[in-house]
Each structure stands twice: as C-alpha cells, then as structure tokens.
Design a protein around this motif. Structure first.
Motif, PDB file in Angstrom:
ATOM      1  N   ARG A 172       0.821  -1.217   0.000  1.00 42.64           N
ATOM      2  CA  ARG A 172       0.000   0.000   0.000  1.00 42.64           C
ATOM      3  C   ARG A 172       0.851   1.262   0.000  1.00 42.64           C
ATOM      4  O   ARG A 172       2.013   1.245   0.399  1.00 42.64           O
ATOM      5  CB  ARG A 172      -0.881   0.025   1.262  1.00 42.64           C
ATOM      6  CG  ARG A 172      -1.927  -1.058   1.265  1.00 42.64           C
ATOM      7  CD  ARG A 172      -2.709  -1.073   2.576  1.00 42.64           C
ATOM      8  NE  ARG A 172      -3.540  -2.275   2.636  1.00 42.64           N
ATOM      9  CZ  ARG A 172      -4.002  -2.819   3.752  1.00 42.64           C
ATOM     10  NH1 ARG A 172      -3.729  -2.279   4.918  1.00 42.64           N
ATOM     11  NH2 ARG A 172      -4.740  -3.904   3.714  1.00 42.64           N
ATOM     12  N   HIS A 213       2.107  -3.285   5.441  1.00 42.86           N
ATOM     13  CA  HIS A 213       1.748  -3.280   4.014  1.00 42.86           C
ATOM     14  C   HIS A 213       2.586  -2.254   3.229  1.00 42.86           C
ATOM     15  O   HIS A 213       2.711  -2.358   2.022  1.00 42.86           O
ATOM     16  CB  HIS A 213       0.259  -2.982   3.827  1.00 42.86           C
ATOM     17  CG  HIS A 213      -0.638  -4.116   4.252  1.00 42.86           C
ATOM     18  ND1 HIS A 213      -0.892  -5.199   3.445  1.00 42.86           N
ATOM     19  CD2 HIS A 213      -1.322  -4.330   5.391  1.00 42.86           C
ATOM     20  CE1 HIS A 213      -1.716  -6.032   4.080  1.00 42.86           C
ATOM     21  NE2 HIS A 213      -1.990  -5.525   5.269  1.00 42.86           N
ATOM     22  N   ASP A 220      -3.271  -9.440   3.062  1.00 42.74           N
ATOM     23  CA  ASP A 220      -4.495  -9.878   3.728  1.00 42.74           C
ATOM     24  C   ASP A 220      -5.100 -11.011   2.917  1.00 42.74           C
ATOM     25  O   ASP A 220      -5.348 -10.862   1.709  1.00 42.74           O
ATOM     26  CB  ASP A 220      -5.485  -8.706   3.849  1.00 42.74           C
ATOM     27  CG  ASP A 220      -4.974  -7.650   4.819  1.00 42.74           C
ATOM     28  OD1 ASP A 220      -4.090  -7.981   5.638  1.00 42.74           O
ATOM     29  OD2 ASP A 220      -5.464  -6.512   4.757  1.00 42.74           O
ATOM     30  N   ASP A 244      -5.654  -9.823  14.244  1.00 38.93           N
ATOM     31  CA  ASP A 244      -5.864  -9.336  12.874  1.00 38.93           C
ATOM     32  C   ASP A 244      -5.903 -10.589  11.990  1.00 38.93           C
ATOM     33  O   ASP A 244      -4.883 -11.001  11.420  1.00 38.93           O
ATOM     34  CB  ASP A 244      -4.726  -8.379  12.471  1.00 38.93           C
ATOM     35  CG  ASP A 244      -5.016  -7.676  11.144  1.00 38.93           C
ATOM     36  OD1 ASP A 244      -5.944  -8.108  10.434  1.00 38.93           O
ATOM     37  OD2 ASP A 244      -4.315  -6.708  10.820  1.00 38.93           O
ATOM     38  N   HIS A 247      -4.578 -10.847   8.274  1.00 39.32           N
ATOM     39  CA  HIS A 247      -3.248 -10.279   8.034  1.00 39.32           C
ATOM     40  C   HIS A 247      -2.111 -11.292   8.194  1.00 39.32           C
ATOM     41  O   HIS A 247      -1.973 -11.928   9.233  1.00 39.32           O
ATOM     42  CB  HIS A 247      -3.041  -9.112   9.006  1.00 39.32           C
ATOM     43  CG  HIS A 247      -1.783  -8.340   8.763  1.00 39.32           C
ATOM     44  ND1 HIS A 247      -1.714  -7.292   7.874  1.00 39.32           N
ATOM     45  CD2 HIS A 247      -0.531  -8.470   9.283  1.00 39.32           C
ATOM     46  CE1 HIS A 247      -0.487  -6.806   7.868  1.00 39.32           C
ATOM     47  NE2 HIS A 247       0.251  -7.503   8.712  1.00 39.32           N
TER      48      HIS A 247
HETATM   49 ZN   LIG Z   1      -3.150  -6.494   6.671  1.00 39.44          ZN
END
Ligand SMILES: [Zn+2]
Length: 278
Positions: A172, A213, A220, A244, A247
C-alpha cells in the motif's frame, strides 16, 4: 620407552585440555560482550546499535544464554539500525509490527525506522524494492522473496486474497494506509496510541506510516482452514498481529526458528499468532 610414551600422552592431554579451556572461555567472553551490546541497544536512547553489533561475531545459532527479548533484538539489529527507547511510540509500533525485521534474507529490504513519516519517505523506501506480482491477481505486488514464497504456497493449495484479487490487500501507499486509519480511528485514537493508552486498535488498523503493508511484506488473505495455515507457515508466512485474522507477514524463516528468534506464540480462537517479546 613406555615411560616416554606415557609422558608424551600426558603432555598431549594437557595441551588438549588447555585448548578446550581457552576456547570455552572465548565463547563465554563473546556471549558476555554480545549481551552487553544488546542491553545497550535496549536501554540507550536512539543509539546506533549496529555499529557495535557489527564488531561482534554474531552467533549463527542464537545463544540459549540470551533471553527472548535479547534474542529478538539480536535478530533485528542487522536490519533496524536504531532500536527505539522502551515506552516511546516507535517502540510500541515495533512491538506490534516489528516481526518482519527478523527476516534474514539480503534481498528483503526494511525501512530505516519502524515509522515512515510521509508519502515522500514511503515512496523513497518503496522505490528501492524489487517487487513481484502475486500470480493470478490484477495488481497485487509484494517484495520478490515474499511473492515467490506466496506463489509457491498458492501452487500447493488454494489460498485466496481477502478481497479476491485486489491491490489494497498487498503493498500500500502512505495515502491508503492513512485512509484506512481514518476509516476506523481518528487523531484522538492516535494520541492515545502514542501515549501507550490504546493498543486494541493496532489489531484493527495500523496508524499512518506504520503498516507492514508499506514494506511489501504483508498481505491480507481469506484463510479458513488449518491446511492453508500450515502451507503458509511452511513457506515463511505467519500471523504476527494478534487478532488481525486476515493479516499475514512474510518472515522468511521456519516455524522451528521462531522461538529461537525470541517470538512467543499466542493462540486466539484457534489461530496461532507469533508475537514479538517486547
Ligand atoms: Zn493487513
């Protein structure tokens, strides 16, 4: 003649014992120095640990005389030059997201600090990465070693991405990381996280600039069974952010190595998370 043989044998045995004593003393000294440097790293305010650490001959197998925290710091100090001071915001982030820093591969890059402060800093780091596409996706990219390992796992078994195909599950930008943060949290939450008064949110979303990320080492996934988890683990992928669920983090080591690197495992609702010992 026999007496001479006896004498020679005695001298040789004595030399042998001396050599063993010298060797064990030097190993002991090495471990003591090693512990001192690691402890300096843990207490020093923003000290550069790597300068000292490089002078040491790091044990190939982490020494059992080090505790979990010392073993973890010993493992990350090669990739994280400055270990943040306990209690600081960066230390909190390192505790929650720093697992990836144990990756021993030379071609796996990590940022100079656990927190990237802006889009510019993020881009500067990301341009150094060798990225590779996850096979069967539109535009999901990870660092090459992480993508190779995931592609191998996905050849062995069907392991879908969380969204099915998308880029947002993979590497990301700073902007996307921030957008996700402000979807689930706000500036007030961020202040509380910085003060160490709020930690639960870190399992939901990473603060701006702090997401794994951003590093190209997290994805994910839509994992629903033990077999998928087993195959991901066999290929160096682990769940390192407690609760999470989708993840996954690429650590590039085997499950047997995790305790040796200081990781503690925590099982929540049948899922094993590997957590840093900080
Ligand atoms: Zn994640």
């Amino acid at each position: 003649m026999k007496q001479l043989q006896k004498k020679v044998k005695f001298i040789l045995t004595a030399i042998f014992i001396c050599l063993i004593l010298v060797a064990s003393n030097s190993i002991h000294r090495q471990i003591v120095t090693y512990k001192q440097v690691i402890n300096q790293c843990l207490v020093a305010v923003n000290s550069d640990c790597s300068a000292n650490a490089q002078e040491l001959i790091l044990p190939v197998v982490p020494s059992p005389s080090l505790n979990d925290q010392e073993r973890f710091v010993a493992a990350i100090v090669q990739k994280l030059k400055v270990i943040p001071e306990p209690g600081t915001y960066e230390y909190i982030l390192l505790r929650s997201y720093g697992a990836a820093f144990v990756n021993p591969a030379d071609d796996v890059k990590l940022p100079p600090t656990v927190l990237l402060n802006s889009e510019e800093e993020t881009k500067e780091f990301q341009t150094q990465l060798i990225l590779q596409k996850v096979v069967g996706t539109n535009n999901c990219y990870l660092q090459k070693a992480a993508a190779d390992a995931l592609n191998k796992a996905r050849l062995q078994y069907n392991i879908p991405l969380k969204s099915g195909y998308g880029a947002s599950d993979c590497t990301r930008s700073f902007a996307t990381n921030s957008r996700f943060w402000y979807k689930y949290a706000n500036n007030k939450t961020l202040e509380k996280v910085k003060q160490g008064k709020e930690t639960k949110i870190l399992s939901v979303v990473a603060p701006p600039g702090a997401s794994q990320h951003l590093w190209g080492l997290a994805i994910d996934l839509g994992v629903s069974n033990t077999k998928q988890r087993q195959i991901l683990n066999q290929n160096g992928w682990f769940q390192t952010v407690v609760k999470d669920v989708p993840h996954w983090t690429y650590l590039g080591v085997s499950v047997e190595d995790l305790p040796k690197l200081g990781f503690k495992n925590q099982v929540v609702q049948g899922i094993t998370y590997w957590l840093t010992p900080l």
